[in-house]
Design a protein around this motif. Structure first.
Motif, PDB file in Angstrom:
ATOM      1  N   GLY A 252       1.138  -1.438   0.535  1.00 47.77           N
ATOM      2  CA  GLY A 252       0.052   0.113   0.191  1.00 47.77           C
ATOM      3  C   GLY A 252       0.882   1.375   0.478  1.00 47.77           C
ATOM      4  O   GLY A 252       1.928   1.110   0.208  1.00 47.77           O
ATOM      5  N   PRO A 253       0.597   2.124  -0.070  1.00 47.41           N
ATOM      6  CA  PRO A 253       1.138   3.059   0.369  1.00 47.41           C
ATOM      7  C   PRO A 253       1.576   3.408   1.778  1.00 47.41           C
ATOM      8  O   PRO A 253       1.253   4.304   2.293  1.00 47.41           O
ATOM      9  CB  PRO A 253      -0.493   5.050  -0.210  1.00 47.41           C
ATOM     10  CG  PRO A 253      -1.351   3.608   0.930  1.00 47.41           C
ATOM     11  CD  PRO A 253      -0.997   2.498   0.718  1.00 47.41           C
ATOM     12  N   THR A 254       2.873   3.518   2.006  1.00 44.26           N
ATOM     13  CA  THR A 254       4.201   3.081   2.875  1.00 44.26           C
ATOM     14  C   THR A 254       4.225   4.721   3.552  1.00 44.26           C
ATOM     15  O   THR A 254       4.273   4.933   4.896  1.00 44.26           O
ATOM     16  CB  THR A 254       4.982   1.843   2.433  1.00 44.26           C
ATOM     17  OG1 THR A 254       5.588   2.920   1.945  1.00 44.26           O
ATOM     18  CG2 THR A 254       4.689   0.748   2.080  1.00 44.26           C
ATOM     19  N   PHE A 255       4.401   5.414   2.538  1.00 47.07           N
ATOM     20  CA  PHE A 255       4.457   6.818   3.326  1.00 47.07           C
ATOM     21  C   PHE A 255       3.365   7.685   4.242  1.00 47.07           C
ATOM     22  O   PHE A 255       3.421   7.911   5.152  1.00 47.07           O
ATOM     23  CB  PHE A 255       4.751   8.229   1.940  1.00 47.07           C
ATOM     24  CG  PHE A 255       5.692   9.652   2.919  1.00 47.07           C
ATOM     25  CD1 PHE A 255       5.932   9.562   3.270  1.00 47.07           C
ATOM     26  CD2 PHE A 255       4.345  10.235   2.616  1.00 47.07           C
ATOM     27  CE1 PHE A 255       6.440  10.637   4.005  1.00 47.07           C
ATOM     28  CE2 PHE A 255       3.916  11.116   3.305  1.00 47.07           C
ATOM     29  CZ  PHE A 255       5.435  11.870   4.199  1.00 47.07           C
ATOM     30  N   ALA A 256       1.433   7.351   3.462  1.00 42.17           N
ATOM     31  CA  ALA A 256       0.624   7.413   3.726  1.00 42.17           C
ATOM     32  C   ALA A 256       0.742   6.174   5.593  1.00 42.17           C
ATOM     33  O   ALA A 256       0.336   7.260   6.440  1.00 42.17           O
ATOM     34  CB  ALA A 256      -0.196   7.711   3.121  1.00 42.17           C
ATOM     35  N   HIS A 257       0.953   5.566   5.370  1.00 39.37           N
ATOM     36  CA  HIS A 257       0.908   4.464   6.525  1.00 39.37           C
ATOM     37  C   HIS A 257       2.384   4.622   7.425  1.00 39.37           C
ATOM     38  O   HIS A 257       1.332   5.174   9.101  1.00 39.37           O
ATOM     39  CB  HIS A 257       1.756   2.854   5.827  1.00 39.37           C
ATOM     40  CG  HIS A 257      -0.201   2.072   5.483  1.00 39.37           C
ATOM     41  ND1 HIS A 257      -0.917   2.853   4.862  1.00 39.37           N
ATOM     42  CD2 HIS A 257       0.591   1.216   4.596  1.00 39.37           C
ATOM     43  CE1 HIS A 257      -1.369   1.355   4.303  1.00 39.37           C
ATOM     44  NE2 HIS A 257      -0.871   0.707   3.952  1.00 39.37           N
ATOM     45  N   GLY A 258       2.764   5.686   7.402  1.00 40.54           N
ATOM     46  CA  GLY A 258       3.386   5.642   8.804  1.00 40.54           C
ATOM     47  C   GLY A 258       3.203   7.147   8.969  1.00 40.54           C
ATOM     48  O   GLY A 258       3.812   7.253  10.622  1.00 40.54           O
ATOM     49  N   MET A 259       2.219   7.902   8.301  1.00 33.26           N
ATOM     50  CA  MET A 259       1.925   9.436   8.899  1.00 33.26           C
ATOM     51  C   MET A 259       0.434   8.954   9.334  1.00 33.26           C
ATOM     52  O   MET A 259       0.148   9.268  11.026  1.00 33.26           O
ATOM     53  CB  MET A 259       1.412   9.896   7.365  1.00 33.26           C
ATOM     54  CG  MET A 259       1.159  11.707   7.806  1.00 33.26           C
ATOM     55  SD  MET A 259       1.921  13.127   8.589  1.00 33.26           S
ATOM     56  CE  MET A 259       2.435  13.088   7.021  1.00 33.26           C
ATOM     57  N   THR A 260       0.005   7.549   9.564  1.00 33.90           N
ATOM     58  CA  THR A 260      -1.565   7.511  10.281  1.00 33.90           C
ATOM     59  C   THR A 260      -0.828   6.909  11.618  1.00 33.90           C
ATOM     60  O   THR A 260      -1.260   7.674  12.558  1.00 33.90           O
ATOM     61  CB  THR A 260      -1.649   6.280   9.509  1.00 33.90           C
ATOM     62  OG1 THR A 260      -2.608   6.925   8.167  1.00 33.90           O
ATOM     63  CG2 THR A 260      -2.495   5.954  10.190  1.00 33.90           C
ATOM     64  N   LYS A 261       0.743   6.325  11.502  1.00 32.76           N
ATOM     65  CA  LYS A 261       1.134   5.504  12.212  1.00 32.76           C
ATOM     66  C   LYS A 261       1.717   7.102  13.382  1.00 32.76           C
ATOM     67  O   LYS A 261       1.154   6.807  15.255  1.00 32.76           O
ATOM     68  CB  LYS A 261       2.016   4.611  12.576  1.00 32.76           C
ATOM     69  CG  LYS A 261       2.764   4.419  13.784  1.00 32.76           C
ATOM     70  CD  LYS A 261       3.792   2.853  13.104  1.00 32.76           C
ATOM     71  CE  LYS A 261       4.115   2.139  14.620  1.00 32.76           C
ATOM     72  NZ  LYS A 261       5.005   0.888  14.837  1.00 32.76           N
ATOM     73  N   THR A 262       1.988   7.760  12.705  1.00 35.24           N
ATOM     74  CA  THR A 262       2.727   8.799  13.401  1.00 35.24           C
ATOM     75  C   THR A 262       1.702  10.163  14.412  1.00 35.24           C
ATOM     76  O   THR A 262       1.091  10.135  15.172  1.00 35.24           O
ATOM     77  CB  THR A 262       3.228   9.735  12.483  1.00 35.24           C
ATOM     78  OG1 THR A 262       4.470   9.809  12.200  1.00 35.24           O
ATOM     79  CG2 THR A 262       3.248  11.134  13.071  1.00 35.24           C
TER      80      THR A 262
ATOM     81  N   MET B 296       4.578   3.129  -4.812  1.00 38.27           N
ATOM     82  CA  MET B 296       5.836   3.011  -4.602  1.00 38.27           C
ATOM     83  C   MET B 296       5.757   3.368  -2.754  1.00 38.27           C
ATOM     84  O   MET B 296       6.997   3.080  -2.939  1.00 38.27           O
ATOM     85  CB  MET B 296       6.308   3.152  -5.701  1.00 38.27           C
ATOM     86  CG  MET B 296       6.081   2.411  -7.104  1.00 38.27           C
ATOM     87  SD  MET B 296       6.285   1.706  -7.301  1.00 38.27           S
ATOM     88  CE  MET B 296       7.699   1.252  -7.354  1.00 38.27           C
ATOM     89  N   GLY B 297       5.421   3.944  -2.496  1.00 33.54           N
ATOM     90  CA  GLY B 297       5.457   4.736  -0.800  1.00 33.54           C
ATOM     91  C   GLY B 297       6.497   6.252  -1.096  1.00 33.54           C
ATOM     92  O   GLY B 297       6.966   6.646  -0.434  1.00 33.54           O
ATOM     93  N   ASP B 298       6.178   6.674  -2.655  1.00 31.98           N
ATOM     94  CA  ASP B 298       7.067   7.666  -2.546  1.00 31.98           C
ATOM     95  C   ASP B 298       5.992   9.223  -3.182  1.00 31.98           C
ATOM     96  O   ASP B 298       4.566   8.637  -3.073  1.00 31.98           O
ATOM     97  CB  ASP B 298       8.018   8.118  -3.582  1.00 31.98           C
ATOM     98  CG  ASP B 298       7.802   7.168  -5.357  1.00 31.98           C
ATOM     99  OD1 ASP B 298       6.678   6.548  -5.220  1.00 31.98           O
ATOM    100  OD2 ASP B 298       8.808   7.578  -5.808  1.00 31.98           O
TER     101      ASP B 298
END
Length: 284
Positions: free
Chosen positions: A226-236, A282-284
């Motif tokens: 999935g959109p891993t940058f967005a996942h990181g933002m969700t966790k943050t 792609m996570g970017d």
């Protein structure tokens, strides 16, 4: 959150890949963006030692710059998750330490929870059998928990003469299952059975023992694609908004979403929708 650092980026050397990581005190496997950590002392129900605490802490801290790892699964070998700190290798030596030495230990164990919460990758715990003490705290520090009907989760600190306040338990557990239920478990140290854990929101789902790890890895793989940058933002944001008012949280989320709207994944999702295709993130 973290951003994908491609091979042509001049910072790439500072964001080393983790696929070749060699664990010393637990098993580590990597496949298609998913790192699987297996506590593997099954003869003792996978207890933690001073060394495994420290290595796990350091690994989760290092995942902040591991751009190839998109999601993490943590589990235990031999039908149990983790029985907590090893009685002979940790508790025995602690009784002979000075208070400043004990404080260094308790801060180290708390740092494990901190690094799990602060690493940008979603963490999924696959839990079977015994999940006790520090093991229960590792499960609690994960973002999601998949269990089995045999899972027994116990925050048993009071049973060894300690407070129920350990490794962030009094902050994390009430937020997950409610103040009253958390108080009961932390005061009594009794085991929460799997059905209670599911009904109270500790477990996201229950599976057969032979299926729970595979289910956790499939969920992790879905997140990794999935959109891993967005996942990181969700966790943050899930972590930071604990200390915010509603107005502060809404403003913080407005800024977070505006940042995510600048990613290429956001554009990919729109273009795929317009073309009636599934987006490839792609996570970017």
């Amino acid at each position: 959150m973290k951003h994908y650092i491609g091979p042509n980026n001049p910072m790439h050397a500072q964001f080393d890949a983790f696929a070749g990581y060699q664990a010393k005190h637990f098993a580590y496997a990597f496949d298609a963006g998913v790192a699987t950590l297996t506590l593997n002392r099954p003869d003792r129900k996978n207890p933690l030692t001073f060394d495994s605490y420290a290595e796990l802490r350091d690994l989760f801290r290092a995942l902040n710059t591991a751009t190839d790892v998109k999601a993490v699964v943590i589990t235990g070998a031999g039908g149990n998750f983790c029985s907590g700190g090893d009685v002979h290798e940790i508790i025995g030596p602690l009784t002979k330490m000075s208070m400043p030495e004990m404080l260094e230990f308790t801060r180290m164990t708390g740092d494990l929870v901190k690094t799990m919460r602060l690493c940008p990758q979603p963490i999924i715990a696959a839990i079977d059998g015994i999940c006790a003490g520090a093991g229960a705290m590792m499960a609690l520090a994960a973002d999601m928990r998949l269990g089995t009907a045999q899972a027994k989760t116990a925050f048993l600190f009071t049973r060894v003469g300690l407070a129920g306040a350990d490794m962030g338990a009094c902050a994390l557990l009430p937020r997950l299952i409610g103040q009253g239920r958390a108080s009961e478990l932390l005061f009594t140290g009794r085991a929460m059975n799997a059905q209670e854990g599911l009904q109270w929101g500790f477990f996201n789902s229950l599976h057969e023992p032979d299926d729970v790890l595979g289910a956790a890895q499939k969920l992790a793989a879905d997140l990794a694609s999935g959109p891993t940058f967005a996942h990181g933002m969700t966790k943050t944001m899930l972590h930071q908004e604990w200390a915010m008012t509603l107005d502060q949280a809404i403003e913080a989320e407005a800024q977070a979403q505006a940042i995510c709207m600048q990613t290429k994944d956001f554009t990919r999702a729109y273009e795929a929708f317009a073309a009636k295709q599934k987006p490839v993130f792609m996570g970017d």
